[in-house]
Structures are given as structure tokens and as C-alpha cells.
Design an enzyme around this catalytic site. Sequence first.
Site, PDB file in Angstrom:
ATOM      1  N   LYS A  18      39.535  32.593  44.953  1.00 50.12           N
ATOM      2  CA  LYS A  18      38.736  31.363  44.763  1.00 50.12           C
ATOM      3  C   LYS A  18      39.017  30.755  43.399  1.00 50.12           C
ATOM      4  CE  LYS A  18      35.673  33.175  41.641  1.00 50.12           C
ATOM      5  NZ  LYS A  18      35.557  32.815  40.239  1.00 50.12           N
ATOM      6  N   PRO A 103      45.562  38.039  41.343  1.00 49.96           N
ATOM      7  CA  PRO A 103      45.584  38.693  40.031  1.00 49.96           C
ATOM      8  C   PRO A 103      44.299  39.484  39.789  1.00 49.96           C
ATOM      9  CG  PRO A 103      46.219  36.375  39.842  1.00 49.96           C
ATOM     10  CD  PRO A 103      45.773  36.585  41.260  1.00 49.96           C
ATOM     11  N   GLY A 106      41.094  38.343  36.882  1.00 52.95           N
ATOM     12  CA  GLY A 106      41.583  37.030  36.475  1.00 52.95           C
ATOM     13  C   GLY A 106      40.579  35.908  36.644  1.00 52.95           C
ATOM     14  N   SER A 112      36.201  40.950  44.845  1.00 48.77           N
ATOM     15  CA  SER A 112      35.237  40.439  45.833  1.00 48.77           C
ATOM     16  C   SER A 112      35.943  40.098  47.145  1.00 48.77           C
ATOM     17  CB  SER A 112      34.541  39.183  45.290  1.00 48.77           C
ATOM     18  OG  SER A 112      33.889  39.480  44.078  1.00 48.77           O
ATOM     19  N   ASP A 145      30.159  36.797  44.353  1.00 46.57           N
ATOM     20  CA  ASP A 145      31.196  35.956  44.972  1.00 46.57           C
ATOM     21  C   ASP A 145      31.530  36.375  46.404  1.00 46.57           C
ATOM     22  OD1 ASP A 145      31.488  34.645  42.534  1.00 46.57           O
ATOM     23  OD2 ASP A 145      33.241  35.806  41.916  1.00 46.57           O
TER      24      ASP A 145
HETATM   25  P1  ATP Z   1      34.885  38.440  38.647  1.00 45.56           P
HETATM   26  O1  ATP Z   1      35.249  37.034  38.307  1.00 45.56           O
HETATM   27  O2  ATP Z   1      34.148  38.576  39.955  1.00 45.56           O
HETATM   28  O3  ATP Z   1      34.303  39.246  37.532  1.00 45.56           O
HETATM   29  P2  ATP Z   1      37.660  38.901  38.597  1.00 45.56           P
HETATM   30  O4  ATP Z   1      38.266  38.047  39.622  1.00 45.56           O
HETATM   31  O5  ATP Z   1      37.754  38.459  37.192  1.00 45.56           O
HETATM   32  O6  ATP Z   1      36.195  39.210  38.999  1.00 45.56           O
HETATM   33  P3  ATP Z   1      38.597  41.314  39.814  1.00 45.56           P
HETATM   34  O7  ATP Z   1      40.025  41.212  40.182  1.00 45.56           O
HETATM   35  O8  ATP Z   1      37.594  41.226  40.898  1.00 45.56           O
HETATM   36  O9  ATP Z   1      38.288  40.306  38.647  1.00 45.56           O
HETATM   37  O10 ATP Z   1      38.437  42.682  39.029  1.00 45.56           O
HETATM   38  C1  ATP Z   1      37.446  42.948  38.066  1.00 45.56           C
HETATM   39  C2  ATP Z   1      37.410  44.452  37.845  1.00 45.56           C
HETATM   40  O11 ATP Z   1      36.886  45.053  39.027  1.00 45.56           O
HETATM   41  C3  ATP Z   1      38.784  45.060  37.647  1.00 45.56           C
HETATM   42  O12 ATP Z   1      39.055  45.221  36.286  1.00 45.56           O
HETATM   43  C4  ATP Z   1      38.720  46.388  38.368  1.00 45.56           C
HETATM   44  O13 ATP Z   1      38.523  47.458  37.461  1.00 45.56           O
HETATM   45  C5  ATP Z   1      37.479  46.321  39.258  1.00 45.56           C
HETATM   46  N1  ATP Z   1      37.770  46.411  40.719  1.00 45.56           N
HETATM   47  C6  ATP Z   1      37.050  47.112  41.606  1.00 45.56           C
HETATM   48  N2  ATP Z   1      37.543  46.980  42.838  1.00 45.56           N
HETATM   49  C7  ATP Z   1      38.600  46.156  42.759  1.00 45.56           C
HETATM   50  C8  ATP Z   1      39.526  45.657  43.700  1.00 45.56           C
HETATM   51  N3  ATP Z   1      39.462  45.983  45.007  1.00 45.56           N
HETATM   52  N4  ATP Z   1      40.474  44.809  43.273  1.00 45.56           N
HETATM   53  C9  ATP Z   1      40.527  44.476  41.966  1.00 45.56           C
HETATM   54  N5  ATP Z   1      39.718  44.950  41.022  1.00 45.56           N
HETATM   55  C10 ATP Z   1      38.738  45.786  41.399  1.00 45.56           C
END
Ligand code: ATP
Length: 312
Positions: A18, A103, A106, A112, A145
Amino acid sequence: MTSALESPDAVTARAPAKVNLELFVGPLREDGFHSLSTVYQAVGIHDEVTAARADEWGCTVSGRDAERVPTNDSNLAIQAARALAERTGGQDPVHLSIHKEIPVAGGMAGGSADAAAALLACNALWETDLSREDLDAIAADIGSDVPFLLHGGTAVGSGRGELVTAVLAKGRYHWVFVPCTGSGLSTPTVYEAFDARTAGSEITDPVPSAALMSALRTGDPLELAPVLDNDLQPDAVGLQPQIGEIIEAAMGFGALAAIVSGSGPTVAILAGSTEGAIDVAVALTASGVAGDILRATGPVHGAHVLPTARLL
Ligand code: ATP
């Protein structure tokens, strides 16, 4: 191998990343979350989760940034599968194979997305047949999310982001994403910076902006570009100045807009066409400002189960 009458041994679901077209942050709630008003758009970068019957619970991860994803019970896909099993009175163990394209860490909700895909894959594998409302409730418990990643398209997220309402949106938008994931910017750190910056000022419960809603109804990226907005952008840029440099460079290379996605650090760049997106991506790479670049269009569908291979 399955026949039409047998349950499958494995089911694969895929879920999109997203971008937040708008992210307004409200006051801190008693449960420790900020109230939010956001407009999500699902974009065509996908993770896939295969749930397979197994003797014990487990998880393996392949693809982009795989080494940064936990394979224990902190993995959001495992949490989603276990929550569904619990909610339906207990189920046999599954092994989840996650293939990542989104990513990690990111601001594009990769974890999510995996949770949303795991929910759908397990719901099909176990034939638990939960309704969309029941899946939404489990999804919201896993993360703010996750309900949107089940939903897809373009939608408003309210509450802490988990209450999803579709919006009338026309058009197809061309995005370039610069992940910047090496920066180690975490969601809690960015919110802490927001809290520190806004301490003492009165923050009210946010609502979606009429300007964004009307831009989305036109389907015109030129209308959308000036109304993209993110309350967390100053904090993400303050913590990681490279994000600001990428935004500035993208605008110099003809982007219609460039904005931090969610809490960052990914920069989401809006272009006017496929060619425009390629031009910005090439210029960013050639200038050395950004190495790792993804392109995608949105909106796309939310999480969905992929058809199982049929017996010939
Ligand atoms: P958000 O914006 O929801 O905080 P994000 O998109 O920045 O999330 P994600 O890729 O969801 O980041 O990952 C955040 C952290 O969640 C990662 O550093 C990782 O340790 C943990 N994590 C747990 N399960 C997963 C997964 N299936 N894929 C990626 N990261 C995961």
C-alpha cells in the site's frame, strides 16, 4: 495433488503493498495508538503466502529482504494463521512459505500484507469459511493496516487505520518507489518524533480532505499530485535527511509529486504515465541518488487466493 472432492494440501494467496495518499495523525488514544485518517491505495507489488498442511507450525521466507523477516511467532503471517485457528476452535498446523516482493520495514505494509494473505490461504485450506466481517475483525487485531490489505483498491482508513471504507476513485496511477530501507527508520521512532514535535499543540481528530476525495473522482494524476499529504513526513525527513534529498531530486526529474509512504522510509513518487515513471526512475538511478527502485500502478485488488493447479 487434489481432486475436485478432496481438500487441497496447500493454498497460496497473494496480497499487495500500500501507499498512503494522505495520512493525518490525530491525538494519542488511551490504547497507545494515535487516531488516524488515512487514504490507502493498494499498488501492484505483491507478496505470496502458501499455507501447507504440516506436522508442526513453521515458516520460511524467500525473495526480497528475506533475511530481515523473522520466522518465529513474531512473523505477522504466523500470528494471523494462529489467530484464525484459535478463533475457529483449533486447527491442524500449517507451514507458511512467504515469498516477498514488498520491501521490508519500508512503510508499504509488507508484514500486514503477509498477514492478510495468510488469513485467506488458511481460511481456504482449513475450509473454515469465515465471513469477510469475521476475517476483518481478526485482521484488525493483527495490525491496523491488515483490514485494508484484505480490501484493496483505494479506501479511507479511520480509527487507528483499521476501519476501512471504499472511496470513489477513477483512473490508474503510475508510481515509482524508492525504499531507502537501509536507514533503519522504524514506525515507533517516527511517531515519537511526531509526538515531540507537536507536544503542546492542540491536535483534533482528523478527517479525510475534501480536496483529495474530489481529485480521486477526476482520475487525473495532475489533480491528485498537489493534494497528497503526510503529517509524518517532516519527522521521517528529520530523522533521515536522505529521504528529503530523494524527494527533491524526484521533483527535479519531472515527478508530479513525491511523498513519504506511511511512516517511511520509502519515498512514493507519482508520475503522469508509464513513460513518465520510467523517466524519473532512470534519472534517479543515473544521478546516483537512488539505487533500488520499484515501479507499480494502483489501485489493485486486495488479498486473494490463487487458483490451485487442477488435475489434468
Ligand atoms: P508498518 O508501516 O506497518 O510499520 P512496514 O511496512 O514499515 O510496516 P514491514 O515490512 O511490515 O514494515 O515490517 C516491519 C517489521 O515487522 C519488520 O522489521 C519485521 O521485523 C517484522 N515482520 C514481522 N512479520 C513480517 C513479515 N511477514 N514480513 C515483513 N516483516 C515482518
